[in-house]
Design a protein around this motif. Structure first.
Motif, short mmCIF file in Angstrom:
data_model
loop_
_atom_site.label_atom_id
_atom_site.label_comp_id
_atom_site.label_asym_id
_atom_site.label_seq_id
_atom_site.Cartn_x
_atom_site.Cartn_y
_atom_site.Cartn_z
N SER A 250 0.83 -1.19 0.00
CA SER A 250 0.00 0.00 0.00
C SER A 250 0.87 1.24 0.00
N THR A 251 0.29 2.36 -0.44
CA THR A 251 1.00 3.64 -0.36
C THR A 251 0.85 4.28 1.01
N VAL A 252 -0.15 3.83 1.80
CA VAL A 252 -0.33 4.30 3.18
C VAL A 252 -0.62 3.08 4.05
N SER A 253 0.25 2.84 5.04
CA SER A 253 0.08 1.70 5.95
C SER A 253 0.26 2.16 7.39
N TYR A 254 -0.30 1.36 8.31
CA TYR A 254 -0.21 1.67 9.73
C TYR A 254 0.30 0.46 10.50
N LEU A 255 1.14 0.72 11.52
CA LEU A 255 1.71 -0.33 12.36
C LEU A 255 1.72 0.10 13.82
N PRO A 256 1.53 -0.83 14.75
CA PRO A 256 1.74 -0.50 16.16
C PRO A 256 3.25 -0.51 16.42
N VAL A 257 3.74 0.44 17.23
CA VAL A 257 5.16 0.50 17.58
C VAL A 257 5.31 0.85 19.06
N ALA A 258 6.42 0.40 19.67
CA ALA A 258 6.64 0.64 21.09
C ALA A 258 8.12 0.76 21.41
N ASP A 259 8.41 1.53 22.44
CA ASP A 259 9.72 1.59 23.09
C ASP A 259 9.42 1.90 24.54
N ILE A 260 9.07 0.84 25.29
CA ILE A 260 8.59 1.04 26.67
C ILE A 260 9.19 0.00 27.61
N THR B 158 10.39 -2.09 18.99
CA THR B 158 9.82 -2.46 17.70
C THR B 158 10.84 -2.22 16.59
N ASP B 159 11.05 -3.25 15.78
CA ASP B 159 11.84 -3.15 14.56
C ASP B 159 10.86 -3.15 13.38
N VAL B 160 11.18 -2.40 12.33
CA VAL B 160 10.31 -2.28 11.16
C VAL B 160 11.11 -2.61 9.90
N TRP B 161 10.46 -3.32 8.97
CA TRP B 161 11.04 -3.64 7.67
C TRP B 161 10.12 -3.07 6.59
N ILE B 162 10.73 -2.44 5.58
CA ILE B 162 9.97 -1.88 4.47
C ILE B 162 10.58 -2.41 3.18
N PHE B 163 9.73 -2.95 2.30
CA PHE B 163 10.18 -3.54 1.04
C PHE B 163 9.50 -2.83 -0.13
N ALA C 106 15.87 -0.93 12.98
CA ALA C 106 15.87 -1.51 14.34
C ALA C 106 15.52 -0.45 15.37
N ASP C 107 14.74 -0.83 16.39
CA ASP C 107 14.31 0.05 17.47
C ASP C 107 13.90 1.41 16.91
N THR D 203 6.35 -4.48 7.53
CA THR D 203 6.11 -5.40 8.64
C THR D 203 6.89 -4.92 9.86
N SER D 204 6.51 -5.44 11.03
CA SER D 204 7.22 -5.07 12.25
C SER D 204 7.25 -6.24 13.23
N ASN D 205 8.15 -6.15 14.17
CA ASN D 205 8.23 -7.11 15.27
C ASN D 205 8.46 -6.32 16.55
N THR D 206 7.53 -6.43 17.49
CA THR D 206 7.69 -5.82 18.81
C THR D 206 8.08 -6.94 19.75
N TYR D 207 9.21 -6.79 20.46
CA TYR D 207 9.80 -7.89 21.21
C TYR D 207 10.41 -7.41 22.51
N ASN D 208 10.68 -8.37 23.40
CA ASN D 208 11.24 -8.11 24.72
C ASN D 208 12.76 -8.22 24.64
#
Length: 180
Positions: free
Chosen positions: A30-40, A49-54, A96-97, A123-128
């Motif tokens: 998509s030309t406009v996308s939404y993702l949840p992200v965190a640094d807590i 949260t790490d994000v990948w864009i292709f 990353a982060d 895509t993203s990955n939110t991890y501990n």
């Protein structure tokens, strides 16, 4: 040849002979996308949260802008960042982060909006990353195209429907009446 294979082959041949095109699957590109992200900091450690864009384009570069809106904030006038240089055809980038490294934010969470000149896959990955059992367990999230994020009805009021809002003993959502 088994009966199932023969039946499948006959069905494909009939489809091709009729000139019909098979249905295509929905894509998260998509030309406009939404993702949840965190640094807590959470009860079980630090969450990032790490994000990948292709860029799936085969011949075009792609300008990509990112906007972070913290939870509970009106993101209308927040500044974004641009990925530089533009993504080359079939190039991907790993961020990353993302909140700390690219937006200078920590102790927060919210929504990342990704805007591109042509469709991208996000895509993203939110991890501990700390705590009694650190690791990459967490949440994988594909970016959701704008068309999947909100829905409008066809009434004269243009009612807006946002899914997955919870209101119970653990979660609270404040309703907003936007009708004139």
């Amino acid at each position: 040849m088994s009966r199932n294979v023969t039946t499948l082959a006959a069905a494909i041949l009939a489809l091709v002979a009729s000139g019909a095109t098979p249905a295509t699957a929905d894509s998260i590109a998509s030309t406009v996308s939404y993702l949840p992200v965190a640094d807590i900091e959470g009860a079980t450690g630090s969450w990032r949260t790490d994000v990948w864009i292709f860029n799936p384009e085969t011949t075009l570069e792609n300008e990509v802008d990112l906007y972070f809106t913290p939870a509970g904030v009106d993101g209308t006038n927040l500044d974004g960042i641009r990925i530089t240089p533009p993504l080359a055809p079939r190039e991907s980038v790993s961020l990353a982060d993302i909140l700390f490294e690219y937006f200078g934010k920590s102790g927060t969470y919210g929504v990342l909006e990704v805007r591109a000149t042509s469709p991208v896959i996000v895509t993203s990955n939110t991890y501990n990353v700390a705590g009694s059992t650190p690791g990459t367990y967490g949440q994988y999230s594909p970016g959701q195209p704008e068309r999947n994020a909100l829905g409008f009805d066809d009434s004269v009021f243009g009612d807006l429907y946002v899914t997955r809002l919870m209101n119970d003993g653990n979660l609270r959502t404040n309703p907003v009446d936007m009708k004139p």
